[in-house]
Design a protein around this motif. Sequence first.
Motif, PDB file in Angstrom:
ATOM      1  N   LYS A  40       0.845  -1.189   0.000  1.00 47.60           N
ATOM      2  CA  LYS A  40       0.000   0.000   0.000  1.00 47.60           C
ATOM      3  C   LYS A  40       0.881   1.240   0.000  1.00 47.60           C
ATOM      4  N   PHE A  41       0.394   2.289  -0.641  1.00 47.83           N
ATOM      5  CA  PHE A  41       1.179   3.514  -0.716  1.00 47.83           C
ATOM      6  C   PHE A  41       0.256   4.726  -0.687  1.00 47.83           C
ATOM      7  N   TRP A  42       0.783   5.844  -0.193  1.00 49.62           N
ATOM      8  CA  TRP A  42       0.008   7.069  -0.055  1.00 49.62           C
ATOM      9  C   TRP A  42       0.856   8.285  -0.401  1.00 49.62           C
ATOM     10  N   GLY A  43       0.165   9.336  -0.783  1.00 48.88           N
ATOM     11  CA  GLY A  43       0.786  10.643  -0.940  1.00 48.88           C
ATOM     12  C   GLY A  43       0.045  11.625  -0.055  1.00 48.88           C
ATOM     13  N   ILE A  44       0.770  12.514   0.606  1.00 49.21           N
ATOM     14  CA  ILE A  44       0.152  13.492   1.495  1.00 49.21           C
ATOM     15  C   ILE A  44      -0.111  14.767   0.699  1.00 49.21           C
ATOM     16  N   VAL A  45      -1.378  15.082   0.515  1.00 50.46           N
ATOM     17  CA  VAL A  45      -1.778  16.257  -0.260  1.00 50.46           C
ATOM     18  C   VAL A  45      -1.687  17.518   0.581  1.00 50.46           C
ATOM     19  N   GLN A  46      -2.084  17.399   1.848  1.00 51.57           N
ATOM     20  CA  GLN A  46      -2.185  18.574   2.706  1.00 51.57           C
ATOM     21  C   GLN A  46      -1.993  18.177   4.163  1.00 51.57           C
ATOM     22  N   GLY A  47      -1.356  19.057   4.932  1.00 54.79           N
ATOM     23  CA  GLY A  47      -1.223  18.846   6.364  1.00 54.79           C
ATOM     24  C   GLY A  47      -0.066  17.936   6.736  1.00 54.79           C
ATOM     25  N   GLU A  48      -0.094  17.459   7.952  1.00 55.56           N
ATOM     26  CA  GLU A  48       0.954  16.574   8.453  1.00 55.56           C
ATOM     27  C   GLU A  48       0.391  15.670   9.531  1.00 55.56           C
ATOM     28  N   CYS A  49       1.106  14.591   9.802  1.00 56.73           N
ATOM     29  CA  CYS A  49       0.699  13.657  10.848  1.00 56.73           C
ATOM     30  C   CYS A  49       1.913  12.841  11.267  1.00 56.73           C
ATOM     31  N   SER A  50       1.727  11.979  12.216  1.00 52.63           N
ATOM     32  CA  SER A  50       2.791  11.056  12.615  1.00 52.63           C
ATOM     33  C   SER A  50       2.313   9.632  12.379  1.00 52.63           C
ATOM     34  N   MET A  51       3.267   8.742  12.138  1.00 53.58           N
ATOM     35  CA  MET A  51       2.953   7.340  11.885  1.00 53.58           C
ATOM     36  C   MET A  51       3.772   6.476  12.829  1.00 53.58           C
ATOM     37  N   ALA A  52       3.099   5.598  13.536  1.00 49.55           N
ATOM     38  CA  ALA A  52       3.768   4.707  14.486  1.00 49.55           C
ATOM     39  C   ALA A  52       3.371   3.272  14.176  1.00 49.55           C
ATOM     40  N   PHE A  53       4.377   2.389  14.199  1.00 49.73           N
ATOM     41  CA  PHE A  53       4.139   0.981  13.901  1.00 49.73           C
ATOM     42  C   PHE A  53       3.991   0.172  15.176  1.00 49.73           C
ATOM     43  N   GLU A  54       3.175  -0.862  15.085  1.00 44.88           N
ATOM     44  CA  GLU A  54       3.002  -1.792  16.197  1.00 44.88           C
ATOM     45  C   GLU A  54       4.347  -2.411  16.560  1.00 44.88           C
ATOM     46  N   GLY A  65       3.484  16.609   0.625  1.00 45.76           N
ATOM     47  CA  GLY A  65       4.557  16.378  -0.339  1.00 45.76           C
ATOM     48  C   GLY A  65       5.324  15.104  -0.104  1.00 45.76           C
ATOM     49  N   ASP A  66       5.090  14.447   1.039  1.00 51.75           N
ATOM     50  CA  ASP A  66       5.725  13.164   1.336  1.00 51.75           C
ATOM     51  C   ASP A  66       4.901  12.027   0.732  1.00 51.75           C
ATOM     52  N   PHE A  67       5.605  10.930   0.444  1.00 48.34           N
ATOM     53  CA  PHE A  67       4.955   9.717  -0.044  1.00 48.34           C
ATOM     54  C   PHE A  67       5.539   8.537   0.712  1.00 48.34           C
ATOM     55  N   ILE A 136       9.443   8.630   0.895  1.00 47.71           N
ATOM     56  CA  ILE A 136      10.001   9.617  -0.016  1.00 47.71           C
ATOM     57  C   ILE A 136       9.589  10.999   0.492  1.00 47.71           C
ATOM     58  N   ARG A 137      10.545  11.768   0.926  1.00 46.55           N
ATOM     59  CA  ARG A 137      10.245  13.068   1.531  1.00 46.55           C
ATOM     60  C   ARG A 137      10.062  14.144   0.465  1.00 46.55           C
ATOM     61  N   ALA A 138       9.387  15.195   0.861  1.00 47.02           N
ATOM     62  CA  ALA A 138       9.073  16.287  -0.061  1.00 47.02           C
ATOM     63  C   ALA A 138      10.322  16.920  -0.657  1.00 47.02           C
ATOM     64  N   ALA A 139      11.467  16.794   0.028  1.00 45.28           N
ATOM     65  CA  ALA A 139      12.704  17.387  -0.471  1.00 45.28           C
ATOM     66  C   ALA A 139      13.379  16.539  -1.545  1.00 45.28           C
ATOM     67  N   SER A 140      12.869  15.325  -1.792  1.00 40.43           N
ATOM     68  CA  SER A 140      13.465  14.448  -2.795  1.00 40.43           C
ATOM     69  C   SER A 140      13.379  15.075  -4.180  1.00 40.43           C
ATOM     70  N   LEU A 146       6.103  13.287  -8.489  1.00 43.38           N
ATOM     71  CA  LEU A 146       5.135  12.617  -7.636  1.00 43.38           C
ATOM     72  C   LEU A 146       3.989  13.562  -7.259  1.00 43.38           C
ATOM     73  N   ARG A 147       4.317  14.814  -6.969  1.00 47.40           N
ATOM     74  CA  ARG A 147       3.272  15.779  -6.628  1.00 47.40           C
ATOM     75  C   ARG A 147       2.340  16.028  -7.814  1.00 47.40           C
ATOM     76  N   TRP A 148       2.927  16.057  -9.026  1.00 46.74           N
ATOM     77  CA  TRP A 148       2.089  16.242 -10.208  1.00 46.74           C
ATOM     78  C   TRP A 148       1.108  15.087 -10.357  1.00 46.74           C
ATOM     79  N   LEU A 149       1.590  13.861 -10.186  1.00 43.82           N
ATOM     80  CA  LEU A 149       0.717  12.697 -10.264  1.00 43.82           C
ATOM     81  C   LEU A 149      -0.367  12.765  -9.194  1.00 43.82           C
TER      82      LEU A 149
END
Length: 309
Positions: A40-54, A65-67, A136-140, A146-149
């Motif tokens: 599974k994959f995602w792109g962040i269009v707007q805002g920010e969040c944190s992700m924590a794994f079990e 801008g992150d994916f 993949i960070r927004a600075a890549s 990726l943002r265009w897609l």
Amino acid sequence: MYLDPFSDLLKLLNARSVLAGGLVTGGDWVIEFPASDQLKFWGIVQGECSMAFEGENGAIGIKAGDFFLLRTPRSHVLSSGPCAPVIPLATVLENRKSAIVRHGEGETFFMIGGKVELSDHSAQLLINELPPLIHIRAASRHSASLRWLLEQLVAEQDGSQPGAGAATSQLTHLMFIQILRAYFEGAEPIASGRLRAMGDKRLAPALRLMHGAPERAWQLEELAKSAAMSRATFSSYFKSVAGIAPMAYLTEWRMRLAERLLLRDRVSIGTLSVSLGYTSESAFSHAFKRIVGISPRNYQRERQDRDVN
């Protein structure tokens, strides 16, 4: 049509990306995503969040801008912060009315992404070679494409344009491929393996030869010459990158092609062995059993029985 080695792999796997959906949230929120066996994959269009794994301490910050792509079947939590109660994704999806689901108060965060469907018989060829998380960070340098897609994918979601469904499928698959391209060229070294070899520019000419004509009795000297290396240097470099010797790579690729043909075309073992460059059915059967762990005849029979049942 000529396919580069990575495209050849995706074709072998019958890889197909489909839109998983989007999430719009606001306020304080914490959503638990269940473990999944699919990529599974995602792109962040707007805002920010944190992700924590079990099972892991700490969290990863993700912003517009992150994916990211998840390979490991582990549950994880996305959140705006630690204050809100944890809500299972299934609960969030209960009132879903479109591909985009809304949760919480406001619209300060928006992500959209997809999942990858692969052929059951060879999916591990890709899955086992990927890290648990690709971020993949927004600075890549790949972020612009990726943002265009991502923007085009969001624009297609109102469904007003002819062919919106087809465009969504194509854009989703392109996003998946572009994430992997960024991973291939990332600053972090990739572990030895087939994917690393397919992204290696020095090995590209030799891999194109092997994938372009897998039935040919390639000589090590020919492959080395195509990569502008001596035999010894080529053999050593190939193994350090791919984790396997050149001729072993070729044999393994032939057997993966054989698996697909045995299932799809119901081809005879004798015909298949000749088409893949073997001078005898017994030589092909021996190689197949060594790589796959079962004879081609039994493999074909078991798969046919499974399809019937």
